[in-house]
Design an enzyme around this catalytic site. Structure first.
Site, PDB file in Angstrom:
ATOM      1  N   ASP A  13       0.954  -2.606  17.866  1.00 10.82           N
ATOM      2  CA  ASP A  13       1.535  -3.441  16.806  1.00 10.82           C
ATOM      3  C   ASP A  13       0.873  -4.812  16.693  1.00 10.82           C
ATOM      4  O   ASP A  13       1.496  -5.781  16.253  1.00 10.82           O
ATOM      5  CB  ASP A  13       3.051  -3.615  17.018  1.00 10.82           C
ATOM      6  CG  ASP A  13       3.766  -2.283  17.067  1.00 10.82           C
ATOM      7  OD1 ASP A  13       3.293  -1.346  16.397  1.00 10.82           O
ATOM      8  OD2 ASP A  13       4.783  -2.179  17.768  1.00 10.82           O
ATOM      9  N   LYS A  16      -3.261  -3.951  13.514  1.00 10.52           N
ATOM     10  CA  LYS A  16      -4.476  -3.154  13.263  1.00 10.52           C
ATOM     11  C   LYS A  16      -4.557  -2.711  11.799  1.00 10.52           C
ATOM     12  O   LYS A  16      -5.613  -2.773  11.181  1.00 10.52           O
ATOM     13  CB  LYS A  16      -4.480  -1.920  14.188  1.00 10.52           C
ATOM     14  CG  LYS A  16      -4.501  -2.285  15.673  1.00 10.52           C
ATOM     15  CD  LYS A  16      -4.383  -1.071  16.561  1.00 10.52           C
ATOM     16  CE  LYS A  16      -3.034  -0.404  16.549  1.00 10.52           C
ATOM     17  NZ  LYS A  16      -1.933  -1.205  17.124  1.00 10.52           N
ATOM     18  N   GLY A  40       2.480   3.013  13.588  1.00  5.40           N
ATOM     19  CA  GLY A  40       2.981   2.504  12.318  1.00  5.40           C
ATOM     20  C   GLY A  40       2.101   1.330  11.956  1.00  5.40           C
ATOM     21  O   GLY A  40       2.181   0.283  12.593  1.00  5.40           O
ATOM     22  N   HIS A  41       1.215   1.517  11.008  1.00  6.26           N
ATOM     23  CA  HIS A  41       0.232   0.478  10.645  1.00  6.26           C
ATOM     24  C   HIS A  41       0.584  -0.091   9.272  1.00  6.26           C
ATOM     25  O   HIS A  41       0.583   0.639   8.281  1.00  6.26           O
ATOM     26  CB  HIS A  41      -1.187   1.061  10.658  1.00  6.26           C
ATOM     27  CG  HIS A  41      -1.633   1.479  12.041  1.00  6.26           C
ATOM     28  ND1 HIS A  41      -2.867   2.002  12.307  1.00  6.26           N
ATOM     29  CD2 HIS A  41      -0.981   1.413  13.237  1.00  6.26           C
ATOM     30  CE1 HIS A  41      -2.969   2.242  13.609  1.00  6.26           C
ATOM     31  NE2 HIS A  41      -1.832   1.910  14.190  1.00  6.26           N
ATOM     32  N   GLN A 223      -1.923   2.436  18.814  1.00  9.66           N
ATOM     33  CA  GLN A 223      -1.319   1.887  20.046  1.00  9.66           C
ATOM     34  C   GLN A 223      -2.194   0.726  20.546  1.00  9.66           C
ATOM     35  O   GLN A 223      -2.809   0.058  19.748  1.00  9.66           O
ATOM     36  CB  GLN A 223      -1.131   2.976  21.113  1.00  9.66           C
ATOM     37  CG  GLN A 223      -0.065   4.023  20.769  1.00  9.66           C
ATOM     38  CD  GLN A 223      -0.519   5.054  19.767  1.00  9.66           C
ATOM     39  OE1 GLN A 223      -1.512   5.736  19.977  1.00  9.66           O
ATOM     40  NE2 GLN A 223       0.213   5.207  18.680  1.00  9.66           N
TER      41      GLN A 223
HETATM   42  P1  GDP Z   1      -0.243  -2.240  13.888  1.00  7.99           P
HETATM   43  O1  GDP Z   1       0.538  -1.102  14.444  1.00  7.99           O
HETATM   44  O2  GDP Z   1      -1.192  -2.808  14.881  1.00  7.99           O
HETATM   45  O3  GDP Z   1      -0.921  -1.909  12.590  1.00  7.99           O
HETATM   46  O4  GDP Z   1       0.814  -3.389  13.575  1.00  7.99           O
HETATM   47  P2  GDP Z   1       2.238  -3.189  12.837  1.00  7.99           P
HETATM   48  O5  GDP Z   1       2.011  -2.973  11.405  1.00  7.99           O
HETATM   49  O6  GDP Z   1       3.076  -2.205  13.563  1.00  7.99           O
HETATM   50  O7  GDP Z   1       2.906  -4.595  13.144  1.00  7.99           O
HETATM   51  C1  GDP Z   1       2.351  -5.793  12.721  1.00  7.99           C
HETATM   52  C2  GDP Z   1       3.376  -6.491  11.828  1.00  7.99           C
HETATM   53  O8  GDP Z   1       2.993  -7.845  11.652  1.00  7.99           O
HETATM   54  C3  GDP Z   1       3.444  -5.914  10.439  1.00  7.99           C
HETATM   55  O9  GDP Z   1       4.755  -6.071   9.954  1.00  7.99           O
HETATM   56  C4  GDP Z   1       2.470  -6.764   9.653  1.00  7.99           C
HETATM   57  O10 GDP Z   1       2.771  -6.816   8.275  1.00  7.99           O
HETATM   58  C5  GDP Z   1       2.701  -8.108  10.287  1.00  7.99           C
HETATM   59  N1  GDP Z   1       1.546  -9.017  10.326  1.00  7.99           N
HETATM   60  C6  GDP Z   1       0.227  -8.727  10.467  1.00  7.99           C
HETATM   61  N2  GDP Z   1      -0.495  -9.850  10.582  1.00  7.99           N
HETATM   62  C7  GDP Z   1       0.371 -10.871  10.521  1.00  7.99           C
HETATM   63  C8  GDP Z   1       0.232 -12.299  10.615  1.00  7.99           C
HETATM   64  O11 GDP Z   1      -0.847 -12.840  10.813  1.00  7.99           O
HETATM   65  N3  GDP Z   1       1.380 -13.036  10.532  1.00  7.99           N
HETATM   66  C9  GDP Z   1       2.599 -12.463  10.338  1.00  7.99           C
HETATM   67  N4  GDP Z   1       3.658 -13.266  10.270  1.00  7.99           N
HETATM   68  N5  GDP Z   1       2.762 -11.140  10.241  1.00  7.99           N
HETATM   69  C10 GDP Z   1       1.662 -10.349  10.346  1.00  7.99           C
HETATM   70  P1  IMO Z   2       0.818   1.326  16.779  1.00  2.00           P
HETATM   71  O1  IMO Z   2      -0.397   2.171  16.459  1.00  2.00           O
HETATM   72  C1  IMO Z   2       3.767   0.104  19.743  1.00  2.00           C
HETATM   73  C2  IMO Z   2       4.998   3.132  22.682  1.00  2.00           C
HETATM   74  C3  IMO Z   2       6.405   3.658  22.606  1.00  2.00           C
HETATM   75  C4  IMO Z   2       6.633   3.991  24.067  1.00  2.00           C
HETATM   76  C5  IMO Z   2       5.282   4.503  24.519  1.00  2.00           C
HETATM   77  C6  IMO Z   2       5.136   6.012  24.488  1.00  2.00           C
HETATM   78  O2  IMO Z   2       1.708   1.120  15.618  1.00  2.00           O
HETATM   79  O3  IMO Z   2       0.409   0.075  17.456  1.00  2.00           O
HETATM   80  P2  IMO Z   2       4.918   7.839  22.558  1.00  2.00           P
HETATM   81  O4  IMO Z   2       5.757   8.097  21.355  1.00  2.00           O
HETATM   82  O5  IMO Z   2       3.505   7.524  22.263  1.00  2.00           O
HETATM   83  O6  IMO Z   2       5.059   8.898  23.608  1.00  2.00           O
HETATM   84  O7  IMO Z   2       5.570   6.502  23.235  1.00  2.00           O
HETATM   85  O8  IMO Z   2       4.334   3.935  23.626  1.00  2.00           O
HETATM   86  N1  IMO Z   2       4.224   3.242  21.409  1.00  2.00           N
HETATM   87  C7  IMO Z   2       3.915   2.217  20.612  1.00  2.00           C
HETATM   88  N2  IMO Z   2       4.258   0.906  20.706  1.00  2.00           N
HETATM   89  N3  IMO Z   2       2.942   0.529  18.747  1.00  2.00           N
HETATM   90  C8  IMO Z   2       2.567   1.826  18.670  1.00  2.00           C
HETATM   91  O9  IMO Z   2       1.652   2.256  17.787  1.00  2.00           O
HETATM   92  C9  IMO Z   2       3.096   2.747  19.599  1.00  2.00           C
HETATM   93  N4  IMO Z   2       2.966   4.063  19.800  1.00  2.00           N
HETATM   94  C10 IMO Z   2       3.655   4.359  20.909  1.00  2.00           C
HETATM   95  O10 IMO Z   2       7.292   2.674  22.121  1.00  2.00           O
HETATM   96  O11 IMO Z   2       6.897   2.811  24.779  1.00  2.00           O
HETATM   97 MG    MG Z   3       2.515  -0.502  14.660  1.00  2.16          MG
END
Ligand code: GDP
Ligand code: IMO
Ligand code: MG
Length: 423
Positions: A13, A16, A40-41, A223
């Site tokens: 998270d 990416k 979840g991207h 991840q």
């Molecule tokens: P990912 O899994 O690495 O793609 O990240 P996620 O989408 O799960 O989580 C990142 C969250 O932070 C999302 O809700 C993005 O919209 C948000 N986000 C990304 N970059 C920034 C930033 O620079 N500032 C803020 N406030 N939010 C951001």
């Molecule tokens: P993105 O790509 C954050 C965590 C789960 C759990 C552990 C194992 O959005 O960054 P799994 O379902 O893979 O067996 O869970 O890994 N986890 C993540 N945490 N971002 C993710 O993906 C994750 N994918 C799995 O919360 O702790």
């Molecule tokens: Mg994510």
């Protein structure tokens, strides 16, 4: 040309999705190399917000082709739903999405087994996303998994039955797990019919031919390195290779073809699910960070645990991945704090100080040792490159000195445009 890799250096998270979408216009191909619908991207642009789980984050860039690589575990039901959502945004995945025949299929019983395994662990549960990730990779390694290419075989139904029969045997030991199999299997088989309409390819040939033809390729990680099956905080990890080496095995590209390695990190830390987190804030500051950063899981909606940045952990991730450029996300969230803490060392349970991540990471009390830097205390969300407050510039310089890798991009908000490049 080379394959550049973008991956998370923390517990996932990091942002990416946003950055792959930002960088995608520079690339001919974006390819996911591991993980599955546990990811979840999030992408935000033109007032829209989209969360992708299975599909690479280059999908909104018209000229970029997107590949789901062999290292991925693919849930056809999730994929179908995601493609429908994209269609509502005017994106036709039949045109610029390609799926490896060697990607592993998640069947509905994998999700049930994931739940059964988590329940059996009780208080030691991993905190899995319950998307069937662990069980589907178990079947892959156990050499009994179904692969995407199998959907083209006349024997697919037979193979599906054989695999799910094996799962039912295990589920007999878990009477607490209830399910409606006719409903689940009908939904799955409908999604398989849909999967057959997509471009199923030998992605290792596709990618290597593209390389030879001079195309640029960006490998998108899911991840983060601290969730890696080998180097993460085992057993509180996911079941795939989330590190640079995973891009080679997850796409079929040789190590010598790897170019830049973009390591992405938040200006603080978050973690969702169980496991060690030395800099976790379980106080009001942690609550404020979660609220300000909107730190709730993009896949499960669970509140993310929040804490200060952890340099020993980041240094470890940089070492394992061979990171060449750092990208710092969500600095805007720290604007609410008058002072910013940075963990520089750990004190182990025997009193010893270290800058390394210890083997017994998950099973001993680790105390984070901090240094403090002044905060910037102003809204930086729409800041331009020439208006970076001194305190933020100092924070960046401090991190660069410690981490010994340049920070070439700062993100100051979720939108594509809230991005600052540094030379
Ligand atoms: P990912 O899994 O690495 O793609 O990240 P996620 O989408 O799960 O989580 C990142 C969250 O932070 C999302 O809700 C993005 O919209 C948000 N986000 C990304 N970059 C920034 C930033 O620079 N500032 C803020 N406030 N939010 C951001
Ligand atoms: P993105 O790509 C954050 C965590 C789960 C759990 C552990 C194992 O959005 O960054 P799994 O379902 O893979 O067996 O869970 O890994 N986890 C993540 N945490 N971002 C993710 O993906 C994750 N994918 C799995 O919360 O702790
Ligand atoms: Mg994510």
């Amino acid at each position: 040309m080379k394959v550049d890799v973008l991956l998370g250096l923390q517990w996932g998270d990091e942002g990416k999705g946003k950055i792959v979408d930002v960088l995608a216009p520079k690339y001919d191909v974006v390819a996911r190399f591991q993980g599955g619908p546990n990811a979840g991207h999030t992408l935000e642009f033109d007032g829209k917000k989209v969360v992708l789980h299975q599909i690479p984050s280059g999908i909104f860039r018209a000229h970029t082709r997107n590949v789901i690589g062999n290292g991925v575990v693919l849930d056809p039901i999730v994929l179908q739903a995601e493609i429908r959502k994209l269609a509502a945004h005017g994106v036709d995945a039949h045109r610029n999405l390609f799926i490896s025949k060697k990607a592993t299929i998640i069947v509905p019983t994998h999700r049930l087994l994931d739940l059964a395994q988590e329940k059996a662990k009780g208080v030691d549960k991993i905190g899995s996303t319950l998307k069937g990730i662990g069980p589907s990779y178990q079947d892959k390694i156990g050499r009994q998994g179904l692969r995407v290419g199998d959907v083209l075989s006349p024997h697919f139904q037979e193979r599906f039955k054989k695999l799910t029969d094996a799962h039912f045997e295990i589920l007999k030991g878990h009477p607490e797990i209830s399910y409606d199999w006719p409903e689940l299997s009908a939904q799955f088989l409908e999604a398989i019919t849909f999967l057959r309409t997509l471009q199923l390819i030998d992605s290792e040939y596709f990618l290597n031919r593209e390389l030879q033809a001079g195309s640029s390729i960006l490998a998108e990680g899911a991840q983060g390195s601290l969730l890696d099956i080998d180097f993460g905080s085992y057993p509180f990890v996911t079941s795939s290779s989330t590190v640079t080496a995973g891009a080679c095995t997850g796409l079929g590209v040789a190590p010598r073809h790897i170019g830049e390695v973009y390591g992405i990190f938040k200006a603080y830390s978050t973690r969702v699910g169980s496991g060690p987190f030395p800099t976790e804030l379980i106080d009001e500051d942690g609550e404020r960070m979660r609220r300000e950063g909107n730190e709730f899981g993009s896949t499960t909606g669970r509140p993310r645990r929040c804490g200060w940045i952890d340099l020993p952990a980041l240094k470890y991730s940089i070492m394992i991945n061979g990171v060449t450029q750092l990208l710092m996300m969500k600095a805007d969230v720290l604007s609410i704090f008058p002072d910013i803490k940075v963990c520089t060392h750990y004190r182990l349970s025997d009193g010893q100080m270290t800058e390394s991540v210890p083997y017994e990471y998950a099973h001993q009390q680790i105390t984070a040792i901090y240094t403090e830097l002044p905060g910037w205390k102003c809204d930086i969300r729409n800041m331009k490159a020439d208006a970076v407050p001194t305190e933020l510039a100092n924070y960046i310089q401090f991190l660069e000195r410690e981490l010994r890798v340049p920070i070439t991009l700062i993100s100051t908000g979720p939108d594509r445009l809230q991005t600052i490049y540094r030379n």
